[in-house]
Design a protein around this motif. Structure first.
Motif, short mmCIF file in Angstrom:
data_model
loop_
_atom_site.label_atom_id
_atom_site.label_comp_id
_atom_site.label_asym_id
_atom_site.label_seq_id
_atom_site.Cartn_x
_atom_site.Cartn_y
_atom_site.Cartn_z
N ARG A 73 28.99 59.79 39.64
CA ARG A 73 27.90 60.70 40.00
C ARG A 73 26.55 60.00 39.90
N LEU A 74 26.38 59.13 38.90
CA LEU A 74 25.14 58.38 38.76
C LEU A 74 24.95 57.44 39.95
N LEU A 75 26.02 56.77 40.34
CA LEU A 75 25.94 55.85 41.47
C LEU A 75 25.68 56.59 42.79
N ALA A 76 26.29 57.74 42.96
CA ALA A 76 26.07 58.52 44.18
C ALA A 76 24.64 59.03 44.26
N ALA A 77 24.03 59.32 43.11
CA ALA A 77 22.65 59.80 43.10
C ALA A 77 21.68 58.69 43.49
N GLY A 78 22.08 57.43 43.30
CA GLY A 78 21.22 56.31 43.65
C GLY A 78 21.07 56.13 45.15
N SER A 79 21.89 56.75 45.93
CA SER A 79 21.90 56.81 47.39
C SER A 79 21.94 55.45 48.08
N THR A 80 20.93 54.65 48.02
CA THR A 80 20.89 53.41 48.82
C THR A 80 21.30 52.19 48.01
N LEU A 81 22.50 52.22 47.45
CA LEU A 81 22.99 51.09 46.66
C LEU A 81 23.85 50.15 47.49
N SER A 82 24.05 50.47 48.73
CA SER A 82 24.87 49.64 49.60
C SER A 82 24.28 48.24 49.74
N GLY A 83 25.11 47.25 49.47
CA GLY A 83 24.67 45.86 49.57
C GLY A 83 24.05 45.29 48.32
N LYS A 84 23.89 46.08 47.26
CA LYS A 84 23.31 45.58 46.00
C LYS A 84 24.33 44.71 45.28
N LYS A 85 23.87 43.58 44.78
CA LYS A 85 24.73 42.75 43.94
C LYS A 85 24.84 43.41 42.59
N SER A 86 26.03 43.32 41.99
CA SER A 86 26.25 44.03 40.74
C SER A 86 27.31 43.35 39.90
N ALA A 87 27.38 43.79 38.64
CA ALA A 87 28.37 43.31 37.69
C ALA A 87 28.97 44.50 36.97
N ALA A 88 30.26 44.39 36.66
CA ALA A 88 30.97 45.45 35.95
C ALA A 88 31.49 44.90 34.63
N PHE A 89 31.14 45.56 33.55
CA PHE A 89 31.59 45.16 32.22
C PHE A 89 32.22 46.35 31.52
N ILE A 90 33.33 46.10 30.84
CA ILE A 90 34.00 47.12 30.04
C ILE A 90 34.16 46.58 28.63
N LYS A 91 33.81 47.39 27.64
CA LYS A 91 34.02 47.03 26.24
C LYS A 91 35.52 47.11 25.97
N LYS A 92 36.09 46.01 25.50
CA LYS A 92 37.52 45.98 25.20
C LYS A 92 37.78 46.79 23.95
N THR A 93 38.38 47.97 24.14
CA THR A 93 38.61 48.86 23.01
C THR A 93 40.05 49.32 22.90
N GLY A 94 40.83 49.18 23.92
CA GLY A 94 42.18 49.73 23.86
C GLY A 94 43.17 48.97 24.70
#
Length: 135
Positions: A72-93
Motif C-alpha cells: 500500500r505504501l508503494l502504491a501510494a508513491g504512484s510514480t515509482l516505475s523505473g526507480k532503482k531500489s534495494a530490498a532487505f529483510i531482517k533474518k529472524t526466522g
C-alpha cells in the motif's frame, strides 16, 4: 545521492537499530539517507528520491509473509516505475528468504528496479551493507 530508507518492522515501533545502522552506513559514504517509517508516512515522498531501500522483517518467526502495509505504501508513491531500489529483510526466522522474495515481488510489481537484495543479520552487518550502496 538521495536515498529513502523505508523502515518496515512487523509491529508499530521506532525504527529498529538495523535500519538506523543501514542509513548510517549510507551516510558515511556521502549519501543523504532519510528514514521513512512505514507506520506513519504515506509514501507520497518516495518519488522524490533517487534510490529506495526497504528494510523489513517477516510478520512472524514461522512466516514468510511481509507486512500488508508495504504494497500500500508503494502504491501510494504512484510514480515509482523505473526507480532503482534495494530490498532487505531482517533474518529472524525459518522463512526469511521467502519474505525477501515477496518483498522483491511487491517492489517489482510497482515497476521498481531491484538491483540489490540481502538478509540483514545484525546492526553492524547492516552498516557494512549500507557502505556498499551505489558501489
Amino acid at each position: 545521492m538521495r536515498i529513502a530508507v523505508v523502515s518496515a518492522p512487523a509491529v508499530k515501533r521506532q525504527p529498529p537499530d538495523y535500519v538506523q545502522s543501514l542509513a548510517k552506513g549510507m551516510q558515511l559514504m556521502g549519501h543523504r539517507a532519510d528514514i521513512i517509517d512505514l507506520w506513519t508516512d504515506d509514501g507520497m515522498r518516495l518519488p522524490g528520491y533517487e534510490y529506495i531501500a526497504i528494510a523489513a522483517e517477516p510478520v512472524s518467526f514461522f512466516s514468510g509473509k511481509i507486512n500488508d502495509k508495504i504494497p500500500r505504501l508503494l502504491a501510494a508513491g504512484s510514480t515509482l516505475s523505473g526507480k532503482k531500489s534495494a530490498a532487505f529483510i531482517k533474518k529472524t526466522g525459518l522463512f526469511s528468504n521467502r519474505a525477501l522474495s515477496r518483498l522483491m515481488y511487491a517492489m517489482e510489481k510497482e515497476g521498481m528496479i531491484v538491483n540489490w537484495s540481502d538478509l540483514l543479520l545484525s546492526a553492524p552487518h547492516a552498516e557494512a551493507l549500507g557502505k556498499h550502496i551505489g558501489a
